[in-house]
Every structure is written in structure tokens, then in C-alpha cells.
Write an enzyme that holds these catalytic residues in place. Structure first.
Site, PDB file in Angstrom:
ATOM      1  N   TYR A  64     -37.199  50.460  20.314  1.00  0.00           N
ATOM      2  CA  TYR A  64     -37.080  51.779  20.937  1.00  0.00           C
ATOM      3  C   TYR A  64     -37.194  51.677  22.454  1.00  0.00           C
ATOM      4  O   TYR A  64     -37.691  50.695  22.991  1.00  0.00           O
ATOM      5  CB  TYR A  64     -38.115  52.760  20.375  1.00  0.00           C
ATOM      6  CG  TYR A  64     -39.541  52.487  20.808  1.00  0.00           C
ATOM      7  CD1 TYR A  64     -40.083  53.126  21.921  1.00  0.00           C
ATOM      8  CD2 TYR A  64     -40.361  51.622  20.097  1.00  0.00           C
ATOM      9  CE1 TYR A  64     -41.396  52.891  22.313  1.00  0.00           C
ATOM     10  CE2 TYR A  64     -41.665  51.380  20.472  1.00  0.00           C
ATOM     11  CZ  TYR A  64     -42.176  52.024  21.595  1.00  0.00           C
ATOM     12  OH  TYR A  64     -43.468  51.791  21.988  1.00  0.00           O
ATOM     13  N   CYS A  65     -36.701  52.734  23.117  1.00  0.00           N
ATOM     14  CA  CYS A  65     -36.823  52.859  24.566  1.00  0.00           C
ATOM     15  C   CYS A  65     -37.095  54.343  24.856  1.00  0.00           C
ATOM     16  O   CYS A  65     -37.638  55.037  24.016  1.00  0.00           O
ATOM     17  CB  CYS A  65     -35.572  52.342  25.272  1.00  0.00           C
ATOM     18  SG  CYS A  65     -34.075  53.281  24.897  1.00  0.00           S
ATOM     19  N   LYS A  66     -36.691  54.812  26.018  1.00  0.00           N
ATOM     20  CA  LYS A  66     -36.959  56.211  26.355  1.00  0.00           C
ATOM     21  C   LYS A  66     -36.021  57.171  25.625  1.00  0.00           C
ATOM     22  O   LYS A  66     -36.451  58.176  25.095  1.00  0.00           O
ATOM     23  CB  LYS A  66     -36.861  56.418  27.867  1.00  0.00           C
ATOM     24  CG  LYS A  66     -37.258  57.811  28.304  1.00  0.00           C
ATOM     25  CD  LYS A  66     -37.351  57.923  29.812  1.00  0.00           C
ATOM     26  CE  LYS A  66     -37.814  59.323  30.212  1.00  0.00           C
ATOM     27  NZ  LYS A  66     -37.977  59.436  31.656  1.00  0.00           N
TER      28      LYS A  66
END
Length: 104
Positions: A64-66
Site C-alpha cells: 500500500y501507499c497513500k
């Protein structure tokens, strides 16, 4: 593979061979993480590749990221390096409503 938050979370909880990767920047990381995430900043370029090479390719990686863009890119890179099972969290932390903890 792109997964909705619901599918990503359900699959993660049932996966005994799971590892969670957070590919955000240190600043974003400091705002809170999904529990047990491993920090691996995608923006480190070649350094990111070197760190990926140290990971166990037999594990299933939940990335995941932002917002979901960098994590999709990270999954593509990982697949090219021989990681068979990578799962991108669609919407990233911006749409995450699961548990968030402070990084240690």
C-alpha cells in the site's frame, strides 16, 4: 493484483504467509501505518530494488501507499523481479478505514 480494501483485508487476515509493505515516504510513514507493515520507500529508486532483493520471494506481499498509485508500481516492479504474489490496496491510506498504528 489490485484488490479493494475489503478483499485486501479479508485475504490478508486469512493468509498465514502474508507480509505487508508500505512504500510511502518517511514523512507519510510517520503519520501512521497499517500494523506490522515493513517500510520500503519506492522513491529510493535503486535502493528500493536492493531492499526488495533481500525479501523472501515465497511470501505473499500486501502493498500500500497513500492513494494506490505507487503501490501498483511497486507490485509491477516486484513481479518483474520474480515475486509471484503481490496485492495492491486500491485507494491506499486515503481510503483505509482499518486499524492504523504509530510506527515504532
Amino acid at each position: 493484483m489490485d484488490l479493494s480494501q475489503k478483499d485486501w483485508t479479508e485475504q490478508l487476515l486469512q493468509d498465514p504467509n502474508a507480509a505487508i509493505l508500505d512504500v510511502r515516504t518517511p514523512e507519510e510513514w510517520s503519520e501512521g501505518i497499517i500494523p506490522n507493515a515493513i517500510k520500503l520507500d519506492l522513491y529510493q529508486g535503486q535502493g528500493f530494488i536492493y531492499k526488495l532483493e533481500e525479501l523472501d520471494k515465497s511470501k505473499n506481499y500486501y502493498v500500500y501507499c497513500k492513494a494506490g498509485g505507487r503501490s501498483a508500481q511497486a507490485c509491477n516492479i516486484m513481479n518483474q523481479l520474480g515475486f509471484e504474489n503481490t496485492y495492491n490496496l486500491i485507494g491506499g491510506m486515503m481510503q483505509w478505514n482499518g486499524e492504523v498504528v504509530a510506527p515504532e
